[in-house]
Write an enzyme that holds these catalytic residues in place. Structure first.
Site, PDB file in Angstrom:
ATOM      1  N   GLN A   1       0.878  -1.184   0.000  1.00 36.82           N
ATOM      2  CA  GLN A   1       0.000   0.000   0.000  1.00 36.82           C
ATOM      3  C   GLN A   1       0.909   1.225   0.000  1.00 36.82           C
ATOM      4  OE1 GLN A   1      -3.645  -0.202   0.117  1.00 36.82           O
ATOM      5  NE2 GLN A   1      -3.377   1.900  -0.570  1.00 36.82           N
TER       6      GLN A   1
ATOM      7  N   LYS B   1       0.957  -8.178 -16.087  1.00 35.44           N
ATOM      8  CA  LYS B   1      -0.124  -8.561 -15.168  1.00 35.44           C
ATOM      9  C   LYS B   1      -0.889  -7.313 -14.738  1.00 35.44           C
ATOM     10  CE  LYS B   1       0.562  -9.109 -10.640  1.00 35.44           C
ATOM     11  NZ  LYS B   1       1.171  -9.619  -9.401  1.00 35.44           N
TER      12      LYS B   1
ATOM     13  N   ASP C   1       9.806 -13.435  -8.405  1.00 35.76           N
ATOM     14  CA  ASP C   1       9.019 -12.323  -7.868  1.00 35.76           C
ATOM     15  C   ASP C   1       9.540 -11.962  -6.479  1.00 35.76           C
ATOM     16  OD1 ASP C   1       7.033 -10.420  -7.877  1.00 35.76           O
ATOM     17  OD2 ASP C   1       5.385 -11.820  -8.158  1.00 35.76           O
TER      18      ASP C   1
END
Ligand code: R5P
Length: 294
Positions: free
Chosen positions: A95, A190, A218
């Site tokens: 976030q 993506k 990743d």
């Protein structure tokens, strides 16, 4: 090392002990008691002085592990000259901006809390987003595990594998990984629907993957959704074996099963988060950095 203490948080005791050994530091263990209402009571078994390193990853239970990290830093700060917070997996870093109106930038809140309790410096591994660095009003060091993950795969001697980032953000890291393996890389496009969380891989120009092994790389695997989508996309192209490599294996719920069922042969992770997939130890690169003058 003279007057150096490592405090091991309950989320990272093995890593913390390894680090203390490598740094020749005093080791202080922590204990946690969770009350019926969920509150955490944290106790340490000694008095840290001089330079103190608090080691505590913040994987699930995230908020509990994070409040323990804050408590340990705060306690260490009272008697130490400086407190380095080693949080290999730092929570809430996804976030990193207000994607939808009204969302709170929690990474900024986390940064402020770490500063408020007295951390002098933060050391993390493969932080999710470079954007968050600006929220830390203190020195922060982001160490990459990519060279170590790539070296692990190099020893597997796969023939001409393709290194694939499941999204465009990790394209540079996939490229770095591929360079170590002396092979090529690519990144998938993506897209995540911000409201529903649904994932989609946009079709792009296909390459010939017939029988070619693929290494998906990743920063983290959480629910496994990204790896599963990427695997489905790659399998349509009849590739060879698919491996998944990540720094942080959160593997929430049945993520591991979902990934294996989708067709991933092996998941390889570092030990920033303790678990079955840990195949790459990062205590040496952390120690190497912490051994430098700070
Ligand atoms: C996203 O940008 C991250 O790099 C990871 O791809 C993502 O957080 C993994 O989450 P999940 O496993 O739930 O798809």
């Amino acid at each position: 090392m003279a007057n150096l203490t490592v405090i091991g948080g309950s989320a990272s005791p093995t890593l913390a002990k390894n680090l203390a050994n490598r740094l020749d530091a005093n080791y202080i263990k922590s204990n946690v008691q969770i009350f019926p209402d969920g509150e955490n009571k944290v106790t340490i078994g000694g008095k840290p002085t001089g330079k103190t390193i608090v080691v505590q990853s913040t994987h699930p239970p995230v908020d509990s592990n994070f409040i323990q990290a804050l408590s340990l830093i705060s306690k260490a700060r009272k008697t130490s000259s400086q407190v380095i917070a080693v949080i290999p997996y730092l929570c809430y870093m996804r976030q990193d901006k207000e994607f939808l109106p009204g969302e709170i930038v929690t990474s900024n809140v986390v940064a402020k809390m770490l500063k408020a309790v007295g951390a002098s410096k933060i050391v993390v591994m493969d932080m999710h987003s470079q954007l968050t660095i600006k929220y830390f009003d203190m020195p922060i060091r982001n160490i990459s595990a990519v060279p170590k993950l790539a070296s692990f795969f190099k020893k597997m001697k796969l023939k001409n594998p393709l290194v694939v980032a499941p999204d465009l953000f990790w394209a540079p890291q996939a490229k770095q990984f591929a360079k170590i393996l002396d092979t090529e890389s690519t990144a998938l496009n993506k897209q995540r629907n911000r409201k529903t969380g649904e994932l989609e891989i946009k079709k792009s120009q296909k390459r010939d993957l017939e029988g070619r092994d693929v290494i998906l790389v990743d920063d983290m695997i959480s629910t496994g959704g990204s790896i599963v989508k990427a695997t489905e996309y790659l399998k349509e192209q009849n590739c060879g074996n698919i491996y998944a490599a990540c720094t942080h294996a959160l593997l929430v719920g049945n993520a591991e099963k979902k990934i294996k069922n989708a067709g991933v042969l092996k998941i390889i992770s570092t030990n920033t988060i303790p678990g079955k997939t840990n195949a790459v130890d990062i205590s040496d690169i952390l120690a190497e950095y912490l051994n430098q003058k700070h």
